[in-house]
Design an enzyme around this catalytic site. Sequence first.
Site, PDB file in Angstrom:
ATOM      1  N   ASP A   1      40.983 -14.353 -41.329  1.00 27.53           N
ATOM      2  CA  ASP A   1      39.596 -13.693 -40.918  1.00 27.53           C
ATOM      3  C   ASP A   1      38.681 -14.661 -41.561  1.00 27.53           C
ATOM      4  O   ASP A   1      38.241 -14.288 -42.682  1.00 27.53           O
ATOM      5  CB  ASP A   1      39.528 -12.282 -41.274  1.00 27.53           C
ATOM      6  CG  ASP A   1      38.131 -11.790 -40.991  1.00 27.53           C
ATOM      7  OD1 ASP A   1      37.541 -12.456 -39.903  1.00 27.53           O
ATOM      8  OD2 ASP A   1      37.970 -10.364 -41.114  1.00 27.53           O
TER       9      ASP A   1
ATOM     10  N   GLU B   1      40.224  -3.048 -34.864  1.00 27.22           N
ATOM     11  CA  GLU B   1      39.402  -2.514 -35.850  1.00 27.22           C
ATOM     12  C   GLU B   1      38.636  -1.119 -35.433  1.00 27.22           C
ATOM     13  O   GLU B   1      37.626  -0.844 -35.716  1.00 27.22           O
ATOM     14  CB  GLU B   1      38.550  -3.406 -36.606  1.00 27.22           C
ATOM     15  CG  GLU B   1      39.140  -4.567 -37.251  1.00 27.22           C
ATOM     16  CD  GLU B   1      38.255  -5.621 -38.075  1.00 27.22           C
ATOM     17  OE1 GLU B   1      37.145  -5.622 -37.722  1.00 27.22           O
ATOM     18  OE2 GLU B   1      38.708  -6.127 -38.983  1.00 27.22           O
TER      19      GLU B   1
ATOM     20  N   GLU C   1      30.189 -14.750 -44.544  1.00 24.98           N
ATOM     21  CA  GLU C   1      30.792 -13.525 -44.966  1.00 24.98           C
ATOM     22  C   GLU C   1      31.747 -13.614 -46.226  1.00 24.98           C
ATOM     23  O   GLU C   1      31.483 -12.948 -47.353  1.00 24.98           O
ATOM     24  CB  GLU C   1      31.460 -12.903 -43.851  1.00 24.98           C
ATOM     25  CG  GLU C   1      32.214 -11.547 -44.243  1.00 24.98           C
ATOM     26  CD  GLU C   1      33.182 -11.101 -42.990  1.00 24.98           C
ATOM     27  OE1 GLU C   1      32.968 -11.764 -41.882  1.00 24.98           O
ATOM     28  OE2 GLU C   1      33.479  -9.812 -43.211  1.00 24.98           O
TER      29      GLU C   1
END
Length: 716
Positions: A381, A307, A409
């Site tokens: 993820d 990323e 998240e």
Amino acid sequence: MRKALLIVLLATYMSLRLNAEDGYRLWLRYDRISNPTLLSAYRSQISSLSIEKNSPTLTAAHDELLTGLEGLLGMKINLHTSIINGTLLIGTPNQSKTVANNVSRTEIEKAGKQGFVIKNALINGKKIILVAANTDIGLLYGSFHFIRLLQTGKPISNLHIISSPLIENRILNHWDNLNRTVERGYAGSSIWDWHRLPGYIDQRYKDYARANASIGINGTVLTNVNANALVLSGMYLEKCAALAATFRPYGIRVYLTARFSAPVELGGLKTADPLDEKVKQWWKDKAAEIYRHIPDFGGFLVKANSEGQPGPQNYGRTHADGANMLADAVAPFGGIVMWRAFVYSNETPDDRFKQAYNEFKPLDGLFRKNVVLQVKNGPIDFQPREPFHPLFGAMKQTPLMMEFQITQEYLGQATHLVFLPVMFKEVLDADTYINGKGSTVAKFIDGSSGNQNLSAMAGVANIGSDRNWTGHPFGQANWYGYGRLAWDHRLSSTDIAEEWIRQTFTNDAGAISTIKNIMLRSHEMLVNYMTPLGLNHIMGNGHHYGPSPWSANLPRADWNPVYYHRADSAGIGFDRTSTGSNALSQYAQTVRTKWENIASCPEEYLLWFHHVSWNHKMKSGRTLWEELCYKYNEGVDSIQSVQRQWKQLSSRIDKQRFAEVAMLLGIQVEEATWWRDACLSYFQTFSRQPIPRGVGEPRHSLDYYKSLRFPYAPGN
Ligand code: BDP
């Protein structure tokens, strides 16, 4: 007169304070035991404490025991070295003859370096309780465990407990930035007050250490994986050293994230090439400097070439080259390198699911002994439900550690109640079949299934500066449960939930059973209203808050929800069989065969691996479309039922936390309904079938859901 008024005011204030349970104390609440039978039983068995305070760790144990026992028992605890009836004796065989004579060699050996033994003994007609260990930290863990026995109302007259951790390094990962924002943090700002460190030691640091030690966590990575090189500068190392000194008595080592380009950014070098001699030397010197500040520094955690983070591939080198260079720098001091396997590239045309395996599997055997690969539980993820990561079991010569995400998240952030140990267990207990039946993921992490010399587990923390630490009062259960599982992954979610409820809320049997029921169902509920049947990564772009399955405009294909669900007029789901991306070939044959066949693939993983026709018949007899509608609706119904269950607890737990959770459940019901309505309206544009009867009709138009924006959603 004025004095009397003052006393009344003070008394009122004190009682208000006592009633106000703001959650700060976490599970370490030591209010007097309310059950009179239990209280008198304990009082008759504990009267004095014998412990040598000759190390900071033993002083911590002494302080905790004294506060804990005096609080829970509501009486003065005497300190004695001589044995009397009711002595609680804490010691190693070296510190205490009584321990040496009453704890057998096998018992103490089983306790190992970090574990403990708790048992009753009769010494010259005096009944005592022993907490024994080989080390001071073992004694501290044993002391916390003993307190837990009292908090949870366990009998203590016939104790024979031997406990030692199955995993050596049990670590929290803070994604905290130096400016005190927390990436994916939903509980306020970072608890590390960098600006006031090292001079100002917040009481929170000590309470943080106590809480962690009470569940056996022994490491903390202070900084975000998206790292800032500045933390490695002299000024910040002093601040880190102050935190490390506060944590040290509690057995917690500090680790830092290493930005790969630090030699350029901090050191002024022209390159960060891991094979460059100057670069190697820079890291060696940096490691030596860190260890001068923090003699027991744990090591580095690294996110590289992931990323947008810099890494060895920027210089045409491999992940092994990068990891080994850092490993060599910390090796002389006993440090380790936790190298993250969370890498995928938009430029690689292959399925993101497969990329970490493809990258790391060929590097097996090339890493130094003090490197461990840190692998997320699933291949994408931290989704509400993922199949286990195919790297588990695949690397024969490289130790792998688990990375769980405690912060929510993708799981409702800090407004949804979800008890994560259920999900953690699902992954740990998953069978990889790599060495035949019973080759669970857990066995590769704890080393029992191979010759790995390093065992570790990481949890991305949900801790912030909110008064109650975790935002949602039930977020505390995920921190607690993570620690307990890192210590012993064989514990059941039920037992962990019950322990936590008893320590955190109440020992009232009715309340325990209601709260436990809610917690144990909560994960499946959330999966149903967010991502049933193997859907994943359909959350709002960037902040990941709320549903956004229609999103398709991010620059990277693999950041867009449409990449993951692949809905079209024929059906929905990602074909990862041999007719598709063939990601299933990364699993052992038994797993692969089972999941590749649509008839034997567990329905909870169906859309992870298959593109399934809308009219496909499911086990229930419904079509896939109907089942999808049904699951979403079931999620909403069940969270509404939780809301009703919670209401019954109003008189059974403290007012403040009751009201907080009630309000949050209100939000959760709203958001679950939003998820159902938005997703079904959107997927209906592909299935072109009606929403079955009995399933709630969407309350708004699809355009309405698409128009929602949350520019200030937290954690982003
Ligand atoms: C993703 C998060 C991102 C993290 C990344 C990681 O969205 O904020 O930096 O994982 O783990 O889940 O590196």
